[in-house]
Design a protein around this motif. Structure first.
Motif, mmCIF file in Angstrom:
data_model
loop_
_atom_site.group_PDB
_atom_site.id
_atom_site.type_symbol
_atom_site.label_atom_id
_atom_site.label_comp_id
_atom_site.label_asym_id
_atom_site.label_seq_id
_atom_site.Cartn_x
_atom_site.Cartn_y
_atom_site.Cartn_z
ATOM 1 N N PHE A 69 0.832 -1.200 0.000
ATOM 2 C CA PHE A 69 0.000 0.000 0.000
ATOM 3 C C PHE A 69 0.872 1.258 0.000
ATOM 4 O O PHE A 69 0.666 2.165 -0.809
ATOM 5 C CB PHE A 69 -0.943 0.002 1.210
ATOM 6 C CG PHE A 69 -1.598 1.325 1.432
ATOM 7 C CD1 PHE A 69 -2.613 1.768 0.596
ATOM 8 C CD2 PHE A 69 -1.176 2.158 2.456
ATOM 9 C CE1 PHE A 69 -3.202 3.012 0.779
ATOM 10 C CE2 PHE A 69 -1.755 3.397 2.650
ATOM 11 C CZ PHE A 69 -2.775 3.827 1.810
ATOM 12 N N LEU A 70 1.854 1.301 0.897
ATOM 13 C CA LEU A 70 2.713 2.483 0.988
ATOM 14 C C LEU A 70 3.491 2.720 -0.301
ATOM 15 O O LEU A 70 3.700 3.873 -0.698
ATOM 16 C CB LEU A 70 3.671 2.350 2.169
ATOM 17 C CG LEU A 70 3.016 2.457 3.544
ATOM 18 C CD1 LEU A 70 3.989 2.063 4.636
ATOM 19 C CD2 LEU A 70 2.466 3.848 3.773
ATOM 20 N N ALA A 71 3.900 1.658 -0.960
ATOM 21 C CA ALA A 71 4.639 1.802 -2.214
ATOM 22 C C ALA A 71 3.769 2.393 -3.318
ATOM 23 O O ALA A 71 4.295 2.939 -4.291
ATOM 24 C CB ALA A 71 5.192 0.449 -2.645
ATOM 25 N N SER A 72 2.448 2.328 -3.143
ATOM 26 C CA SER A 72 1.546 2.815 -4.187
ATOM 27 C C SER A 72 1.090 4.259 -3.980
ATOM 28 O O SER A 72 0.354 4.792 -4.798
ATOM 29 C CB SER A 72 0.316 1.907 -4.271
ATOM 30 O OG SER A 72 -0.540 2.114 -3.156
ATOM 31 N N ILE A 73 1.504 4.877 -2.873
ATOM 32 C CA ILE A 73 1.074 6.249 -2.594
ATOM 33 C C ILE A 73 2.282 7.183 -2.517
ATOM 34 O O ILE A 73 3.417 6.737 -2.413
ATOM 35 C CB ILE A 73 0.259 6.338 -1.274
ATOM 36 C CG1 ILE A 73 1.136 5.992 -0.067
ATOM 37 C CG2 ILE A 73 -0.972 5.447 -1.335
ATOM 38 C CD1 ILE A 73 0.516 6.357 1.269
ATOM 39 N N ASP A 74 1.999 8.480 -2.534
ATOM 40 C CA ASP A 74 3.052 9.486 -2.375
ATOM 41 C C ASP A 74 3.310 9.673 -0.875
ATOM 42 O O ASP A 74 2.450 10.154 -0.134
ATOM 43 C CB ASP A 74 2.616 10.804 -3.000
ATOM 44 C CG ASP A 74 3.655 11.910 -2.894
ATOM 45 O OD1 ASP A 74 4.725 11.688 -2.273
ATOM 46 O OD2 ASP A 74 3.392 12.993 -3.428
ATOM 47 N N PHE A 75 4.489 9.258 -0.420
ATOM 48 C CA PHE A 75 4.797 9.315 1.014
ATOM 49 C C PHE A 75 4.788 10.735 1.556
ATOM 50 O O PHE A 75 4.676 10.945 2.759
ATOM 51 C CB PHE A 75 6.132 8.619 1.316
ATOM 52 C CG PHE A 75 7.347 9.413 0.955
ATOM 53 C CD1 PHE A 75 8.016 10.134 1.918
ATOM 54 C CD2 PHE A 75 7.822 9.447 -0.349
ATOM 55 C CE1 PHE A 75 9.136 10.878 1.587
ATOM 56 C CE2 PHE A 75 8.934 10.174 -0.682
ATOM 57 C CZ PHE A 75 9.597 10.903 0.289
ATOM 58 N N GLN A 76 4.909 11.730 0.704
ATOM 59 C CA GLN A 76 4.903 13.114 1.172
ATOM 60 C C GLN A 76 3.519 13.542 1.646
ATOM 61 O O GLN A 76 3.387 14.545 2.339
ATOM 62 C CB GLN A 76 5.432 14.036 0.088
ATOM 63 C CG GLN A 76 6.904 13.773 -0.191
ATOM 64 C CD GLN A 76 7.450 14.610 -1.336
ATOM 65 O OE1 GLN A 76 6.703 15.189 -2.110
ATOM 66 N NE2 GLN A 76 8.757 14.660 -1.430
ATOM 67 N N GLY A 77 2.496 12.769 1.291
ATOM 68 C CA GLY A 77 1.141 13.056 1.746
ATOM 69 C C GLY A 77 0.846 12.529 3.140
ATOM 70 O O GLY A 77 -0.205 12.792 3.702
ATOM 71 N N ILE A 78 1.783 11.809 3.723
ATOM 72 C CA ILE A 78 1.602 11.263 5.075
ATOM 73 C C ILE A 78 1.862 12.376 6.082
ATOM 74 O O ILE A 78 2.759 13.199 5.913
ATOM 75 C CB ILE A 78 2.578 10.077 5.301
ATOM 76 C CG1 ILE A 78 2.217 8.925 4.354
ATOM 77 C CG2 ILE A 78 2.558 9.629 6.751
ATOM 78 C CD1 ILE A 78 3.231 7.808 4.327
ATOM 79 N N SER A 79 1.089 12.395 7.144
ATOM 80 C CA SER A 79 1.235 13.413 8.201
ATOM 81 C C SER A 79 2.349 12.995 9.153
ATOM 82 O O SER A 79 2.120 12.380 10.192
ATOM 83 C CB SER A 79 -0.073 13.576 8.965
ATOM 84 O OG SER A 79 -1.078 14.058 8.123
ATOM 85 N N TRP A 80 3.575 13.336 8.792
ATOM 86 C CA TRP A 80 4.746 12.988 9.601
ATOM 87 C C TRP A 80 4.806 13.879 10.828
ATOM 88 O O TRP A 80 4.427 15.056 10.772
ATOM 89 C CB TRP A 80 6.030 13.163 8.789
ATOM 90 C CG TRP A 80 6.075 12.279 7.604
ATOM 91 C CD1 TRP A 80 5.854 12.624 6.300
ATOM 92 C CD2 TRP A 80 6.343 10.876 7.580
ATOM 93 N NE1 TRP A 80 5.965 11.540 5.486
ATOM 94 C CE2 TRP A 80 6.257 10.444 6.237
ATOM 95 C CE3 TRP A 80 6.629 9.929 8.556
ATOM 96 C CZ2 TRP A 80 6.478 9.125 5.855
ATOM 97 C CZ3 TRP A 80 6.843 8.622 8.178
ATOM 98 C CH2 TRP A 80 6.758 8.231 6.845
ATOM 99 N N LYS A 81 5.297 13.327 11.924
ATOM 100 C CA LYS A 81 5.475 14.063 13.164
ATOM 101 C C LYS A 81 6.856 13.763 13.712
ATOM 102 O O LYS A 81 7.434 12.719 13.408
ATOM 103 C CB LYS A 81 4.452 13.625 14.219
ATOM 104 C CG LYS A 81 3.048 14.056 13.949
ATOM 105 C CD LYS A 81 2.073 13.530 14.984
ATOM 106 C CE LYS A 81 2.527 13.700 16.401
ATOM 107 N NZ LYS A 81 1.553 13.256 17.418
ATOM 108 N N GLU A 82 7.353 14.658 14.532
ATOM 109 C CA GLU A 82 8.590 14.383 15.250
ATOM 110 C C GLU A 82 8.204 13.925 16.650
ATOM 111 O O GLU A 82 7.433 14.598 17.345
ATOM 112 C CB GLU A 82 9.472 15.621 15.339
ATOM 113 C CG GLU A 82 10.787 15.337 16.028
ATOM 114 C CD GLU A 82 11.757 16.491 15.926
ATOM 115 O OE1 GLU A 82 12.489 16.557 14.933
ATOM 116 O OE2 GLU A 82 11.743 17.328 16.849
#
Length: 86
Positions: A69-82
């Protein structure tokens, strides 16, 4: 210690992603690293490790259906947090 990660709920599945150094994905140490993050996420959710190559292209390691699933999406659209540990 600080790290970048995300908790994602997609298609009824909740999982965590943790960004690690590329050499972690290619070593036997990856399961040790994954287990160190378990206490910081809700009990039982899968943890996927992610690293980027020098060109910024991500590679994932974890449950195969989530990795696909992750390989099929743009990872930059994920809400990353520190996150901070300790």
């Amino acid at each position: 210690m600080k790290y970048q990660g995300a908790v994602v709920k997609e298609q009824g599945v909740t999982f965590a992603i943790v960004i690690v150094k590329p050499q972690i994905l290619n070593s036997a140490e990856r399961e040790i690293v994954r287990s160190r993050f378990r206490p910081y996420f809700p009990l039982g959710i899968p943890i996927v490790l992610m690293a980027q190559n020098p060109n910024g292209i991500p590679t994932y390691h974890g449950k195969q259906d989530i990795v696909n699933f992750l390989a099929s999406i743009d990872f930059q659209g994920i809400s990353w947090k520190e996150y901070s540990i300790g």
